[in-house]
Write a protein that holds these residues in place. Structure first.
Motif, PDB file in Angstrom:
ATOM      1  N   LEU A   6     -32.698  97.608  79.842  1.00 59.74           N
ATOM      2  CA  LEU A   6     -32.786  96.157  79.975  1.00 59.74           C
ATOM      3  C   LEU A   6     -33.099  95.579  78.594  1.00 59.74           C
ATOM      4  CD1 LEU A   6     -34.768  95.779  83.338  1.00 59.74           C
ATOM      5  CD2 LEU A   6     -32.297  95.728  82.966  1.00 59.74           C
ATOM      6  N   LEU A   7     -32.118  94.936  77.999  1.00 57.77           N
ATOM      7  CA  LEU A   7     -32.242  94.447  76.634  1.00 57.77           C
ATOM      8  C   LEU A   7     -32.875  93.056  76.604  1.00 57.77           C
ATOM      9  CD1 LEU A   7     -28.768  95.402  75.096  1.00 57.77           C
ATOM     10  CD2 LEU A   7     -30.856  96.788  75.243  1.00 57.77           C
ATOM     11  N   SER A   8     -33.833  92.873  75.710  1.00 62.29           N
ATOM     12  CA  SER A   8     -34.422  91.560  75.446  1.00 62.29           C
ATOM     13  C   SER A   8     -33.899  91.078  74.099  1.00 62.29           C
ATOM     14  CB  SER A   8     -35.951  91.645  75.447  1.00 62.29           C
ATOM     15  OG  SER A   8     -36.439  91.966  76.728  1.00 62.29           O
ATOM     16  N   VAL A   9     -32.637  90.679  74.086  1.00 64.52           N
ATOM     17  CA  VAL A   9     -31.978  90.161  72.885  1.00 64.52           C
ATOM     18  C   VAL A   9     -31.167  88.941  73.291  1.00 64.52           C
ATOM     19  CG1 VAL A   9     -31.886  92.362  71.661  1.00 64.52           C
ATOM     20  CG2 VAL A   9     -30.016  91.719  73.199  1.00 64.52           C
ATOM     21  N   GLY A  10     -30.791  88.122  72.302  1.00 60.25           N
ATOM     22  CA  GLY A  10     -30.123  86.879  72.610  1.00 60.25           C
ATOM     23  C   GLY A  10     -28.699  87.019  73.074  1.00 60.25           C
ATOM     24  N   VAL A  11     -28.014  88.112  72.687  1.00 49.62           N
ATOM     25  CA  VAL A  11     -26.637  88.324  73.124  1.00 49.62           C
ATOM     26  C   VAL A  11     -26.393  89.821  73.239  1.00 49.62           C
ATOM     27  CG1 VAL A  11     -25.584  88.395  70.812  1.00 49.62           C
ATOM     28  CG2 VAL A  11     -24.232  87.596  72.749  1.00 49.62           C
ATOM     29  N   ALA A  35     -28.912  85.826  76.629  1.00 48.20           N
ATOM     30  CA  ALA A  35     -30.205  85.870  77.309  1.00 48.20           C
ATOM     31  C   ALA A  35     -31.221  85.109  76.471  1.00 48.20           C
ATOM     32  CB  ALA A  35     -30.669  87.312  77.524  1.00 48.20           C
ATOM     33  N   ALA A  36     -32.159  84.468  77.154  1.00 50.71           N
ATOM     34  CA  ALA A  36     -33.151  83.633  76.480  1.00 50.71           C
ATOM     35  C   ALA A  36     -34.515  83.854  77.112  1.00 50.71           C
ATOM     36  CB  ALA A  36     -32.760  82.157  76.592  1.00 50.71           C
ATOM     37  N   MET A  37     -35.537  83.361  76.430  1.00 50.14           N
ATOM     38  CA  MET A  37     -36.852  83.186  77.041  1.00 50.14           C
ATOM     39  C   MET A  37     -37.137  81.693  77.031  1.00 50.14           C
ATOM     40  SD  MET A  37     -40.588  84.803  76.175  1.00 50.14           S
ATOM     41  CE  MET A  37     -42.047  84.296  77.127  1.00 50.14           C
ATOM     42  N   PHE A  97     -37.633  82.961  66.677  1.00 46.89           N
ATOM     43  CA  PHE A  97     -37.409  84.015  67.672  1.00 46.89           C
ATOM     44  C   PHE A  97     -35.964  84.517  67.691  1.00 46.89           C
ATOM     45  CE2 PHE A  97     -41.061  81.546  69.170  1.00 46.89           C
ATOM     46  CZ  PHE A  97     -42.021  82.559  69.148  1.00 46.89           C
ATOM     47  N   ALA A  98     -35.203  84.227  66.647  1.00 46.73           N
ATOM     48  CA  ALA A  98     -33.824  84.714  66.575  1.00 46.73           C
ATOM     49  C   ALA A  98     -33.789  86.241  66.702  1.00 46.73           C
ATOM     50  CB  ALA A  98     -33.194  84.278  65.256  1.00 46.73           C
ATOM     51  N   SER A  99     -32.938  86.742  67.595  1.00 43.02           N
ATOM     52  CA  SER A  99     -32.901  88.193  67.818  1.00 43.02           C
ATOM     53  C   SER A  99     -31.489  88.702  68.084  1.00 43.02           C
ATOM     54  CB  SER A  99     -33.794  88.561  69.017  1.00 43.02           C
ATOM     55  OG  SER A  99     -33.246  88.075  70.237  1.00 43.02           O
ATOM     56  N   SER A 100     -30.469  87.905  67.732  1.00 39.09           N
ATOM     57  CA  SER A 100     -29.115  88.277  68.157  1.00 39.09           C
ATOM     58  C   SER A 100     -28.111  88.150  67.012  1.00 39.09           C
ATOM     59  CB  SER A 100     -28.683  87.391  69.334  1.00 39.09           C
ATOM     60  OG  SER A 100     -28.854  86.009  69.034  1.00 39.09           O
ATOM     61  N   PRO A 101     -28.257  88.974  65.962  1.00 37.61           N
ATOM     62  CA  PRO A 101     -27.327  88.868  64.838  1.00 37.61           C
ATOM     63  C   PRO A 101     -26.072  89.730  64.982  1.00 37.61           C
ATOM     64  CG  PRO A 101     -29.042  90.430  64.297  1.00 37.61           C
ATOM     65  CD  PRO A 101     -29.349  89.921  65.690  1.00 37.61           C
ATOM     66  N   VAL A 102     -25.989  90.529  66.056  1.00 36.35           N
ATOM     67  CA  VAL A 102     -24.909  91.509  66.191  1.00 36.35           C
ATOM     68  C   VAL A 102     -24.113  91.212  67.452  1.00 36.35           C
ATOM     69  CG1 VAL A 102     -24.366  93.961  66.462  1.00 36.35           C
ATOM     70  CG2 VAL A 102     -26.253  93.262  64.979  1.00 36.35           C
ATOM     71  N   TYR A 103     -22.792  91.241  67.330  1.00 38.00           N
ATOM     72  CA  TYR A 103     -21.892  91.063  68.478  1.00 38.00           C
ATOM     73  C   TYR A 103     -20.682  91.964  68.267  1.00 38.00           C
ATOM     74  CZ  TYR A 103     -19.084  88.712  72.078  1.00 38.00           C
ATOM     75  OH  TYR A 103     -18.322  88.423  73.186  1.00 38.00           O
ATOM     76  N   ALA A 156     -33.940  85.716  73.837  1.00 34.59           N
ATOM     77  CA  ALA A 156     -34.822  86.584  74.610  1.00 34.59           C
ATOM     78  C   ALA A 156     -35.812  87.277  73.688  1.00 34.59           C
ATOM     79  CB  ALA A 156     -34.007  87.615  75.378  1.00 34.59           C
ATOM     80  N   VAL A 157     -37.043  87.396  74.149  1.00 32.83           N
ATOM     81  CA  VAL A 157     -38.153  87.938  73.369  1.00 32.83           C
ATOM     82  C   VAL A 157     -38.596  89.254  74.001  1.00 32.83           C
ATOM     83  CG1 VAL A 157     -40.546  87.518  72.634  1.00 32.83           C
ATOM     84  CG2 VAL A 157     -38.885  85.627  72.661  1.00 32.83           C
ATOM     85  N   ALA A 158     -38.873  90.246  73.188  1.00 29.18           N
ATOM     86  CA  ALA A 158     -39.334  91.534  73.696  1.00 29.18           C
ATOM     87  C   ALA A 158     -40.688  91.370  74.391  1.00 29.18           C
ATOM     88  CB  ALA A 158     -39.458  92.536  72.548  1.00 29.18           C
ATOM     89  N   PRO A 159     -40.930  92.123  75.491  1.00 31.05           N
ATOM     90  CA  PRO A 159     -42.170  91.936  76.257  1.00 31.05           C
ATOM     91  C   PRO A 159     -43.445  92.064  75.434  1.00 31.05           C
ATOM     92  CG  PRO A 159     -40.624  93.254  77.516  1.00 31.05           C
ATOM     93  CD  PRO A 159     -40.021  93.082  76.146  1.00 31.05           C
ATOM     94  N   GLU A 160     -43.416  92.918  74.403  1.00 32.54           N
ATOM     95  CA  GLU A 160     -44.644  93.084  73.607  1.00 32.54           C
ATOM     96  C   GLU A 160     -44.988  91.850  72.792  1.00 32.54           C
ATOM     97  OE1 GLU A 160     -41.370  95.354  71.227  1.00 32.54           O
ATOM     98  OE2 GLU A 160     -41.874  94.902  73.324  1.00 32.54           O
ATOM     99  N   TRP A 161     -44.045  90.888  72.719  1.00 31.60           N
ATOM    100  CA  TRP A 161     -44.274  89.663  71.948  1.00 31.60           C
ATOM    101  C   TRP A 161     -44.266  88.410  72.819  1.00 31.60           C
ATOM    102  CZ3 TRP A 161     -46.315  91.382  67.877  1.00 31.60           C
ATOM    103  CH2 TRP A 161     -45.770  92.412  67.100  1.00 31.60           C
TER     104      TRP A 161
END
Length: 422
Positions: A132-137, A177-179, A207-213, A307-312
């Motif tokens: 389950l990925l917590s990333v923007g795309v 995906a977002a938070m 909170f940018a987390s999606s630089p790869v597509y 989307a933000v990782a649960p630890e953050w």
């Protein structure tokens, strides 16, 4: 039926969307977190149901039974589940799993509820071969790899609309995906609204987390934000906030009415209303199809973060509640930010904190938020504040976002080999 009068629509927004005139109560906070399920061995996005391949619905059902979830039908053709604490598990159009937490009186209680579901669900899915990925795309596949998973009329209409305007917005529905954080607008709702709209680009950048597509760097720290900028279609963005309620009304009236007519012609809601084809129910439904960075719903739904990782998870809650819920910090943030600048959304998603001017303001906002959060008695635990401080120290104060970690993890390109001439 007679058209809905502008004065009545303004009053409806003032009362129900912006909560003007409502006596503020003790602040509450809520959040929605979205998770992208991918196969652990291939990285391919996993569907909700499949006759002959890995899918998430049977696993969610099994997990839900173990944890006391109540299954019920959704309007979109697949089940959803109510959690014992009042939260809701549902699906997004590409099969993303969304946890919509109940609103809580403290951030600590919200964080406990989010993690009590996300962490064991993540472990359970991993044991079944799904990450389950917590990333923007979704970073590996393309849109052609992900069919529309929700057959309900709402998403079929939205799909048709996005195809017709031709901006590639289906990626938003099926691969992002977002938070999203929900905050009360408090005793100064118009000031809070202006500050949140001014903060939106900085929330995206931090909170940018999606630089790869498709497995390649995109040139955007938040490719999710880039997808939203391309989406347009009259239902995204943020507002200059000169006259907030009137601005939002004009925005809503100008947006094509996805839920009216046969879908052959995407006409603004204002046209349907002028012809007497829309009543209060159609108006309220139309408002749910608008996707600005900050959406007024009697509270403010902040939609700007990948989307933000649960630890953050504590970091976005501290950033927003620490500024909004402490009056001196709210005013200080308003002074630092000035008027909202919708054009800033573009560089915020592209460059994030690599832009020195964005990084400077983001750092100031994080400092103000930590001060404000510490001044809210009982709202954040010491551990919550430590977690947010660790995030800001690792990323924001170093002009980095989680996207930089993802870029650092990409394999280095092979060096060119020079061959001497014979």
């Amino acid at each position: 039926m007679p058209p809905l009068a502008r004065a009545d629509l303004l009053e409806d927004l003032r009362t129900h969307a912006f909560a003007l005139g409502r006596a503020p109560g003790a602040p509450r906070i809520g959040a929605e977190v979205e998770l992208i399920p991918v196969a652990a061995d291939t990285g391919a996005q996993v569907p909700i149901v499949s006759a002959d391949a890995l899918s998430t619905l049977p696993l969610l059902r099994r997990f839900g039974v173990r944890h006391g979830w109540t299954e019920q039908p959704s309007p979109y053709g697949v089940p959803q589940w109510t959690l014992p604490d009042g939260g809701l598990i549902s699906y997004e159009p590409g099969g993303q799993i969304e946890l919509s937490a109940a609103a809580f009186p403290t951030a600590t209680a919200l964080l406990r509820a989010l993690r009590a579901t996300v962490l064991p669900l993540t472990a359970f899915m991993r044991d079944a071969g799904i990450e389950l990925l917590s990333v923007g795309v979704e970073p590996r596949g393309g849109l052609e790899d992900v069919d529309l998973q929700l057959p309900g009329a709402r998403y079929v209409r939205l799909t048709n609309f996005l195809r017709d305007i031709g901006t590639g917005g289906e990626r938003m529905m099926r691969q992002t995906a977002a938070m999203q954080v929900s905050v009360d607008l408090g005793a100064e709702p118009l000031l809070a609204w202006r500050v949140l709209n001014a903060m939106a680009p900085y929330v995206t950048a931090i909170f940018a987390s999606s630089p790869v597509y498709r497995g390649e760097p995109t040139g955007h720290r938040s490719y999710r934000a880039r997808i939203w900028r391309e989406l347009d279609g009259g239902r995204t963005g943020c507002f200059p906030c000169a006259d907030p309620v009137a601005e939002y009304l004009d925005f809503a009236l100008a947006a094509p009415a996805l839920l009216l007519g046969d879908g052959a012609h995407w006409r603004p809601f204002a046209e349907w209303n002028a012809e007497g084809c829309a009543g209060p129910d159609e108006w309220r439904a139309h408002l749910t199809t608008l996707f600005p960075e900050i959406r007024p719903k009697g509270f403010a739904e902040v939609r700007s973060a990948d989307a933000v990782a649960p630890e953050w998870y504590a970091a976005p809650l501290v950033l927003l509640a620490g500024i909004l819920y402490h009056a001196p910090t709210l005013r200080a943030a308003a002074d630092r930010l000035g008027a909202p600048d919708p054009a800033l959304l573009h560089p915020a998603g592209r460059d994030a904190l690599a832009d020195p001017a964005i990084a400077a303001v983001a750092g100031d906002l994080a400092r103000l938020a930590m001060e404000g959060a510490a001044a809210l008695p009982g709202f954040f635990s010491a551990d919550d504040l430590d977690e947010a401080a660790a995030f800001f120290a690792r990323y924001t104060f170093r002009a980095r976002s989680p996207a930089d970690d993802a870029l650092d993890a990409l394999p280095s390109p092979e060096p060119a080999v020079c061959h001497a001439a014979d």
